[in-house]
Scaffold this active site. Structure first.
Site: not given
Ligand SMILES: CC(=O)N[C@H]1[C@@H](OP(=O)(O)OP(=O)(O)OC[C@H]2O[C@@H](n3ccc(=O)[nH]c3=O)[C@H](O)[C@@H]2O)O[C@H](CO)[C@@H](O)[C@@H]1O
Ligand SMILES: C=C(OP(=O)(O)O)C(=O)O
Length: 434
Positions: A22-23, A97, A121, A319, A341
């Protein structure tokens, strides 16, 4: 709001094929906007988030054809930029997202992007600073309309630069990479996320004519090019599904073969389950999980209690922590689950506690699980799925429980898992969709 009714206590047996990731596919679909030529994508999962994004591309004017059971072609030779201003577009963006990754390609190719606060989510704060600061560094202007919750970005042209991301954001890195492939000159992104989703995106962009080096590391260098051309791309198997099936097999005491997992792209996932005492055997590119009555959580070498925590790749993906947590409830021993996270992803443990699991929620980020070692079977429960991964964890709990459970709001599970009820029923589960 649809529900699953689950008769617990049935073992699974057989083979299961993971769906496409998915991602990854959410990134790949957005990247099709970077060229006017045709892009063919295969192994696309038939899940809500992906179908919504495909529909959004269609609504924007992209020509989309379904060419096989899991393959599509996309041709973004005409894109209706006025549609981006419409309430309909903005409303649809907020349902998933992945829509946030339309920004990079749109601003790179058309100089303009609008997006409403993306959905996904509800698992705590999900800021977008990394995305917009990065794209601004390339020379774009940025505005946030608080009243409408709309972000708008414009740029006459983008220019490559050096940037050090404040966090290794997965979708943020994808957005910045997609913006910089058509920027003038060289862009360097340090502290880039490097999940297989991103590696796949970068490889696809290079096949389209981009010049990206440093793939799979946290230092990406991108030499901008004038234009990109069409290509063919196959999406990897979904590593989160693979991990979910490992956990499901262990928790239900089942023997399961997970087919064609792309082992080289699973990173630390198999090892993380092994640390819970689960036998995970690699057989070619399949994973074989033998039937195991008991599994014992390891301790650290100094004898202290095991901690399983998430981290940016190549660390363990956040995840899978909900699945790891549920599986630990029937292990022998104890483990600290540390979800670093996200702030609100562990609250679903209340439901597991109602079912009889021994869990202490220390704070929003940490939970200690004391395994039952199967001396106590979880009781059936009646619950609501708060997010995709809690949803699958609750489904796993229900499949192992004594009696009939109900999970409501299964749209949350459908966002990420294709036909999960039918696929698991084919292995011996008893799940009814109502
Ligand atoms: C559509 C998609 O691809 N969604 C994924 C993507 O979401 P997404 O890209 O939205 O998530 P991010 O990688 O931006 O960040 C996720 C969370 O982790 C925190 N953060 C991130 C990086 C870091 O070095 N430190 C830290 O604390 C961020 O502040 C945030 O709260 O990546 C997440 C983290 O693997 C996954 O849970 C999601 O499933
Ligand atoms: C957090 C997730 O998805 P999304 O970033 O699409 O909400 C996930 O795939 O677990």
């Amino acid at each position: 709001m649809a529900s699953f009714v689950i008769e617990g206590g049935h073992k699974l047996h057989g083979e299961i094929h993971p769906q496409g990731a998915k991602n990854e596919v959410l990134q790949i679909l957005c990247a099709t906007l970077l060229t006017s030529e045709e892009v063919t994508v295969t192994n696309i999962p038939d899940i809500l988030d992906v179908n919504n994004l495909i529909q959004l591309l269609r609504d924007m004017g992209v020509k989309v054809s379904k060419t096989g059971i899991d393959s599509y072609t996309f041709k973004a030779d005409t894109v209706d930029l006025n549609y981006l201003e419409s309430d309909e577009f903005l409303k649809k963006c907020s349902s998933l997202r992945g829509s946030v990754m339309l920004v990079g390609p749109l601003v790179a190719r058309f100089g303009k992007a609008l997006i409403s606060k993306p959905g996904g989510d509800k698992i705590g704060r999900r800021r977008l600073d990394t995305h917009f600061i990065g794209i601004q560094k390339l020379g774009a202007c940025f505005n946030y309309d608080e009243e409408r919750s709309v972000f708008s970005i414009c740029a006459e042209h983008l220019e490559g630069t050096y940037m050090l991301l404040d966090e290794a954001s997965v979708t943020g890195t994808a957005n910045i990479v997609m913006a910089s492939v058509l920027a003038k000159g060289k862009t360097t992104i340090y502290n880039a996320a490097c999940e297989p989703y991103l590696q796949q995106l970068c490889r696809m962009l290079n096949r389209m004519g981009a010049k990206i080096s440093g793939i799979a590391s946290n230092l990406l260098t991108i030499e901008g090019v004038e234009s990109l051309h069409g290509c063919t791309h196959r999406v990897l198997p979904d590593m989160i599904e693979v991990g979910s099936f490992i956990g499901m097999a262990a928790m239900t005491g089942s023997e399961l073969t997970i087919k064609n997992v792309s082992h080289e792209n699973l990173g630390i996932i198999p090892e993380s389950f092994r640390r819970l005492g689960i036998r995970v055997e690699q057989r070619g590119d399949d994973l074989f999980i033998p039937e195991q009555e008991h599994y014992q959580i390891e301790s650290f070498i100094d004898g202290s209690i095991m901690t399983i925590a998430d981290a940016p790749w190549p660390g363990l993906t956040p995840d899978l922590l909900s699945v790891v947590l549920v599986v630990a409830t029937q292990a022998k021993g104890s483990v600290l689950i540390h979800q670093k996270m996200f702030e609100s992803r562990l609250f679903f443990v209340d439901k597991l506690i109602d079912m009889g699991a021994q869990i202490i929620l220390c704070d929003p980020h940490r939970a200690v699980v004391i395994g039952h070692d199967r001396n106590f079977q979880l009781r059936a429960g009646n619950m609501i799925s708060p997010d995709i991964r809690a949803g699958i964890a609750l489904l796993i709990a229900a499949m192992s429980a004594d009696g009939i459970s109900r999970i409501h709001n299964i749209e949350q599970i459908d966002r990420g898992y294709q036909n999960i009820d039918q696929r698991l029923n084919a292995l011996g589960a008893r799940i009814t969709r109502i």
